[in-house]
Design a protein around this motif. Structure first.
Motif, PDB file in Angstrom:
ATOM      1  N   ARG A  29     -43.451  -4.653 -53.648  1.00 45.60           N
ATOM      2  CA  ARG A  29     -44.412  -5.398 -52.811  1.00 45.60           C
ATOM      3  C   ARG A  29     -44.450  -6.867 -53.222  1.00 45.60           C
ATOM      4  O   ARG A  29     -44.407  -7.771 -52.374  1.00 45.60           O
ATOM      5  CB  ARG A  29     -45.809  -4.804 -52.976  1.00 45.60           C
ATOM      6  N   ALA A  30     -44.497  -7.088 -54.551  1.00 43.52           N
ATOM      7  CA  ALA A  30     -44.564  -8.466 -55.051  1.00 43.52           C
ATOM      8  C   ALA A  30     -43.311  -9.238 -54.662  1.00 43.52           C
ATOM      9  O   ALA A  30     -43.385 -10.387 -54.228  1.00 43.52           O
ATOM     10  CB  ALA A  30     -44.729  -8.458 -56.569  1.00 43.52           C
ATOM     11  N   LEU A  31     -42.167  -8.578 -54.801  1.00 44.13           N
ATOM     12  CA  LEU A  31     -40.902  -9.254 -54.483  1.00 44.13           C
ATOM     13  C   LEU A  31     -40.818  -9.581 -52.995  1.00 44.13           C
ATOM     14  O   LEU A  31     -40.466 -10.702 -52.614  1.00 44.13           O
ATOM     15  CB  LEU A  31     -39.722  -8.367 -54.895  1.00 44.13           C
ATOM     16  N   ILE A  32     -41.187  -8.624 -52.160  1.00 45.15           N
ATOM     17  CA  ILE A  32     -41.142  -8.855 -50.710  1.00 45.15           C
ATOM     18  C   ILE A  32     -42.069 -10.010 -50.346  1.00 45.15           C
ATOM     19  O   ILE A  32     -41.713 -10.898 -49.571  1.00 45.15           O
ATOM     20  CB  ILE A  32     -41.503  -7.566 -49.927  1.00 45.15           C
ATOM     21  N   GLY A  33     -43.275 -10.017 -50.944  1.00 45.51           N
ATOM     22  CA  GLY A  33     -44.238 -11.083 -50.663  1.00 45.51           C
ATOM     23  C   GLY A  33     -43.685 -12.448 -51.037  1.00 45.51           C
ATOM     24  O   GLY A  33     -43.761 -13.401 -50.265  1.00 45.51           O
ATOM     25  N   GLN A  34     -43.078 -12.511 -52.211  1.00 49.87           N
ATOM     26  CA  GLN A  34     -42.525 -13.781 -52.691  1.00 49.87           C
ATOM     27  C   GLN A  34     -41.373 -14.237 -51.794  1.00 49.87           C
ATOM     28  O   GLN A  34     -41.289 -15.403 -51.414  1.00 49.87           O
ATOM     29  CB  GLN A  34     -42.028 -13.603 -54.124  1.00 49.87           C
ATOM     30  N   GLU A  35     -40.494 -13.286 -51.451  1.00 53.74           N
ATOM     31  CA  GLU A  35     -39.341 -13.631 -50.603  1.00 53.74           C
ATOM     32  C   GLU A  35     -39.807 -14.133 -49.240  1.00 53.74           C
ATOM     33  O   GLU A  35     -39.266 -15.094 -48.713  1.00 53.74           O
ATOM     34  CB  GLU A  35     -38.445 -12.405 -50.395  1.00 53.74           C
ATOM     35  N   GLN A  40     -40.531 -18.369 -45.372  1.00 53.97           N
ATOM     36  CA  GLN A  40     -41.440 -19.111 -44.490  1.00 53.97           C
ATOM     37  C   GLN A  40     -41.359 -20.609 -44.794  1.00 53.97           C
ATOM     38  O   GLN A  40     -41.290 -21.431 -43.889  1.00 53.97           O
ATOM     39  CB  GLN A  40     -42.871 -18.645 -44.728  1.00 53.97           C
ATOM     40  N   GLU A  41     -41.340 -20.919 -46.097  1.00 47.08           N
ATOM     41  CA  GLU A  41     -41.256 -22.321 -46.505  1.00 47.08           C
ATOM     42  C   GLU A  41     -39.959 -22.957 -46.034  1.00 47.08           C
ATOM     43  O   GLU A  41     -39.920 -24.126 -45.675  1.00 47.08           O
ATOM     44  CB  GLU A  41     -41.355 -22.437 -48.026  1.00 47.08           C
ATOM     45  N   ALA A  42     -38.878 -22.141 -46.057  1.00 45.08           N
ATOM     46  CA  ALA A  42     -37.573 -22.680 -45.652  1.00 45.08           C
ATOM     47  C   ALA A  42     -37.584 -23.096 -44.181  1.00 45.08           C
ATOM     48  O   ALA A  42     -36.793 -23.935 -43.769  1.00 45.08           O
ATOM     49  CB  ALA A  42     -36.491 -21.640 -45.899  1.00 45.08           C
ATOM     50  N   ARG A  43     -38.494 -22.505 -43.398  1.00 49.62           N
ATOM     51  CA  ARG A  43     -38.549 -22.818 -41.969  1.00 49.62           C
ATOM     52  C   ARG A  43     -39.408 -24.055 -41.673  1.00 49.62           C
ATOM     53  O   ARG A  43     -39.444 -24.517 -40.541  1.00 49.62           O
ATOM     54  CB  ARG A  43     -39.091 -21.606 -41.193  1.00 49.62           C
TER      55      ARG A  43
ATOM     56  N   ARG B 182     -30.904 -12.540 -52.695  1.00 49.51           N
ATOM     57  CA  ARG B 182     -32.107 -13.227 -52.192  1.00 49.51           C
ATOM     58  C   ARG B 182     -31.787 -14.220 -51.076  1.00 49.51           C
ATOM     59  O   ARG B 182     -32.682 -14.658 -50.379  1.00 49.51           O
ATOM     60  CB  ARG B 182     -32.767 -14.033 -53.322  1.00 49.51           C
ATOM     61  N   GLN B 183     -30.516 -14.605 -50.991  1.00 53.79           N
ATOM     62  CA  GLN B 183     -30.173 -15.660 -50.043  1.00 53.79           C
ATOM     63  C   GLN B 183     -30.092 -15.160 -48.602  1.00 53.79           C
ATOM     64  O   GLN B 183     -30.057 -15.946 -47.678  1.00 53.79           O
ATOM     65  CB  GLN B 183     -28.807 -16.277 -50.408  1.00 53.79           C
ATOM     66  N   THR B 184     -29.994 -13.844 -48.426  1.00 64.06           N
ATOM     67  CA  THR B 184     -29.752 -13.353 -47.068  1.00 64.06           C
ATOM     68  C   THR B 184     -30.987 -12.668 -46.496  1.00 64.06           C
ATOM     69  O   THR B 184     -31.694 -11.950 -47.195  1.00 64.06           O
ATOM     70  CB  THR B 184     -28.578 -12.356 -47.037  1.00 64.06           C
ATOM     71  N   ASN B 185     -31.187 -12.871 -45.210  1.00 61.04           N
ATOM     72  CA  ASN B 185     -32.290 -12.206 -44.517  1.00 61.04           C
ATOM     73  C   ASN B 185     -32.064 -10.701 -44.456  1.00 61.04           C
ATOM     74  O   ASN B 185     -33.002  -9.919 -44.476  1.00 61.04           O
ATOM     75  CB  ASN B 185     -32.400 -12.737 -43.085  1.00 61.04           C
ATOM     76  N   LEU B 232     -29.971  -6.892 -65.371  1.00 60.60           N
ATOM     77  CA  LEU B 232     -30.837  -6.143 -66.300  1.00 60.60           C
ATOM     78  C   LEU B 232     -32.275  -6.654 -66.233  1.00 60.60           C
ATOM     79  O   LEU B 232     -33.222  -5.879 -66.134  1.00 60.60           O
ATOM     80  CB  LEU B 232     -30.349  -6.295 -67.743  1.00 60.60           C
ATOM     81  N   LEU B 233     -32.417  -7.964 -66.286  1.00 61.13           N
ATOM     82  CA  LEU B 233     -33.761  -8.559 -66.425  1.00 61.13           C
ATOM     83  C   LEU B 233     -34.519  -8.658 -65.106  1.00 61.13           C
ATOM     84  O   LEU B 233     -35.741  -8.698 -65.094  1.00 61.13           O
ATOM     85  CB  LEU B 233     -33.658  -9.951 -67.040  1.00 61.13           C
ATOM     86  N   GLY B 234     -33.791  -8.745 -64.002  1.00 62.14           N
ATOM     87  CA  GLY B 234     -34.443  -8.910 -62.698  1.00 62.14           C
ATOM     88  C   GLY B 234     -34.824 -10.351 -62.454  1.00 62.14           C
ATOM     89  O   GLY B 234     -34.427 -11.257 -63.195  1.00 62.14           O
ATOM     90  N   TYR B 235     -35.623 -10.556 -61.422  1.00 62.51           N
ATOM     91  CA  TYR B 235     -36.077 -11.898 -61.070  1.00 62.51           C
ATOM     92  C   TYR B 235     -37.396 -12.187 -61.775  1.00 62.51           C
ATOM     93  O   TYR B 235     -38.166 -11.278 -62.049  1.00 62.51           O
ATOM     94  CB  TYR B 235     -36.330 -11.995 -59.564  1.00 62.51           C
ATOM     95  N   THR B 236     -37.643 -13.473 -62.001  1.00 56.45           N
ATOM     96  CA  THR B 236     -38.948 -13.848 -62.544  1.00 56.45           C
ATOM     97  C   THR B 236     -39.875 -14.122 -61.375  1.00 56.45           C
ATOM     98  O   THR B 236     -39.591 -14.961 -60.530  1.00 56.45           O
ATOM     99  CB  THR B 236     -38.830 -15.096 -63.425  1.00 56.45           C
ATOM    100  N   HIS B 237     -40.953 -13.381 -61.336  1.00 53.26           N
ATOM    101  CA  HIS B 237     -41.919 -13.542 -60.257  1.00 53.26           C
ATOM    102  C   HIS B 237     -42.761 -14.778 -60.532  1.00 53.26           C
ATOM    103  O   HIS B 237     -42.775 -15.289 -61.649  1.00 53.26           O
ATOM    104  CB  HIS B 237     -42.795 -12.280 -60.178  1.00 53.26           C
ATOM    105  N   THR B 238     -43.462 -15.256 -59.504  1.00 52.23           N
ATOM    106  CA  THR B 238     -44.254 -16.477 -59.664  1.00 52.23           C
ATOM    107  C   THR B 238     -45.278 -16.358 -60.796  1.00 52.23           C
ATOM    108  O   THR B 238     -45.635 -17.334 -61.416  1.00 52.23           O
ATOM    109  CB  THR B 238     -45.002 -16.821 -58.367  1.00 52.23           C
ATOM    110  N   ARG B 239     -45.772 -15.149 -61.042  1.00 53.66           N
ATOM    111  CA  ARG B 239     -46.777 -14.989 -62.103  1.00 53.66           C
ATOM    112  C   ARG B 239     -46.144 -14.738 -63.470  1.00 53.66           C
ATOM    113  O   ARG B 239     -46.830 -14.392 -64.416  1.00 53.66           O
ATOM    114  CB  ARG B 239     -47.721 -13.851 -61.749  1.00 53.66           C
ATOM    115  N   GLY B 240     -44.820 -14.868 -63.544  1.00 57.67           N
ATOM    116  CA  GLY B 240     -44.164 -14.766 -64.842  1.00 57.67           C
ATOM    117  C   GLY B 240     -43.622 -13.390 -65.178  1.00 57.67           C
ATOM    118  O   GLY B 240     -42.840 -13.247 -66.100  1.00 57.67           O
ATOM    119  N   GLN B 241     -44.021 -12.329 -64.393  1.00 58.49           N
ATOM    120  CA  GLN B 241     -43.481 -11.015 -64.731  1.00 58.49           C
ATOM    121  C   GLN B 241     -42.076 -10.878 -64.138  1.00 58.49           C
ATOM    122  O   GLN B 241     -41.724 -11.579 -63.211  1.00 58.49           O
ATOM    123  CB  GLN B 241     -44.323  -9.864 -64.161  1.00 58.49           C
ATOM    124  N   SER B 242     -41.329  -9.908 -64.692  1.00 56.67           N
ATOM    125  CA  SER B 242     -40.006  -9.624 -64.136  1.00 56.67           C
ATOM    126  C   SER B 242     -40.140  -8.628 -63.003  1.00 56.67           C
ATOM    127  O   SER B 242     -40.972  -7.724 -63.060  1.00 56.67           O
ATOM    128  CB  SER B 242     -39.106  -9.033 -65.205  1.00 56.67           C
TER     129      SER B 242
END
Lengths: 137, 259
Positions: A29-35, A40-43, B182-185, B232-242
């Protein structure tokens, strides 16, 4: 139009599944929200995007100044009313009040004894019991 | 003992990388783990830097089968053993095709195994070993690329699982999105679509990472070759978690399936 700006068409020719009634994984959920936010920002136009980035930076910079305390609603309302009257930010009035308290505490001019009651919490030894009649000041 | 089958009838979705990384990750967390390669390509041995071998053939060939303890190969890593596979697995599948109770060969083999976790790395096809894996396993893990054809493979696996419900108690453990870009829709769209239908059974995705391919070339697992790899580590989310990555996948396996 760049692919990032193109709005994806949802539900078009996707594989069908039987619906299952469970909740989504919080990390997904967090990842989808961030993406979605990034997409949205890219648009946005360059100017709007710069504004969003600036606002986000401001929020990030102010994060350390944020705190959360429970205070009686009447007292909160009083600070708010006072802030409106004095045309000042409520946060700054609260900060000044806390600063004055800290200085008085250091100078030994404040006595907490009349307010102190033993606490049953394993985390605290005492609670401060304020008189509800004083909350509205 | 928990038996997990890593399956997807579509090839190239990251089944072997997922199985090897999961097996070594669990072994590092003190679980005595056995990794069984059911694919005639023998890629599990390649990924672990071992010679391919006919362990599976020797363990399962009808009438000549060895006990499990005599057929496993130490991986050279603590608490991780492996049953290797090679071209002889094709002959094995032909022989098993004529055998009675062939769906239960893996179930019988693993009946008295003394491991905490057994991971079955399946071939990208529907064959007798694939069926046997789904009969023996407690849960299936389905790695999938986030594209239409791979997601169709997910649906095919679930249809197969449903078809085996009379002889198998295996359940869907998780769908693991791999090669997340992440780059692709399309990646985001397919992830949302899967999450909407399978909810918490869709685990955080594994980012696309060139280290996965490189580690195979050196015969090392990702944990050994690139412990800081994004996969392995994944992405860093805005709040700092992986978010995502194989570390979080191993966490989920521990939290959800090995409870």
């Amino acid at each position: 139009m760049s692919p990032a700006r193109r709005k994806p068409a949802e539900g078009d020719n996707l594989i069908d599944f039987d619906p299952a009634a469970l909740r989504a994984d919080p990390a997904v959920r967090a990842l989808i929200g961030q993406e979605e936010r990034l997409k949205q920002e890219a648009r946005l136009s360059r100017r709007q995007r710069e504004k969003v980035i600036k606002e986000r930076r401001k929020i990030r910079e102010r994060r350390e100044q944020h705190t959360c305390y429970d205070i009686p609603p009447q007292l909160r309302q009083y600070i708010k009313t006072l802030a409106e009257e004095l045309r000042l930010p409520a946060s700054q009035i609260a900060a000044l009040a806390l600063l004055r308290f800290a200085r008085d505490w250091q100078a030994g001019t404040i006595d907490l004894a009349p307010y102190k009651r033993p606490s049953r919490s394993p985390k605290y030894d005492w609670n401060l019991e304020l008189d509800p009649a004083e909350w509205g000041v | 003992m928990i038996i997990l089958a890593v399956v997807n009838q579509k090839g190239g979705v990251g089944k072997t990388t997922t199985a090897v990384t999961l097996a070594h990750g669990l072994a590092q967390r003190d679980y005595h783990t056995l990794l069984i390669d059911l694919d005639a390509q023998g890629n599990v041995a390649d990924c672990l830097g071992l010679e391919t071998g006919n362990d599976l053939y020797r363990l399962l060939f009808p009438g000549m089968a060895l006990p499990l303890a005599q057929g496993v190969t130490p991986s050279g890593r603590p608490r991780l053993d492996v049953v290797r596979s090679d071209r002889t697995t094709t002959q094995l599948k032909i022989a098993l095709g004529a055998a009675d109770m062939r769906e239960y060969v893996l179930d019988d083999l693993l009946k008295d195994a003394s491991y905490d976790v057994v991971i079955l790395d399946c071939a990208p096809s529907m064959d007798v070993l694939h069926t046997a894996a789904m009969v023996a396993a407690h849960y299936i893990l389905i790695p999938t690329r986030l594209d239409q054809l791979a997601v169709k493979g997910v649906r095919d696996v679930l249809t197969t699982l449903q078809g085996l419900s009379r002889i198998s108690t295996c359940q869907l453990g998780a769908i693991i999105p791999t090669f997340y870009d992440r780059q692709t829709n399309e990646s985001l769209l397919q992830l949302k679509h899967l999450a909407r239908h399978f909810k918490e059974q869709v685990w955080p995705p594994i980012p696309q990472d060139v280290h996965c391919r490189e580690s195979t070339r050196y015969g090392k697992t990702l944990w050994e070759y690139a412990p800081q790899a994004r996969a392995l580590l994944g992405y860093t989310h805005t709040r700092g978690q992986s978010v995502g990555g194989y570390i979080q996948m191993v966490d989920r396996v521990e939290e959800v399936l090995l409870r």
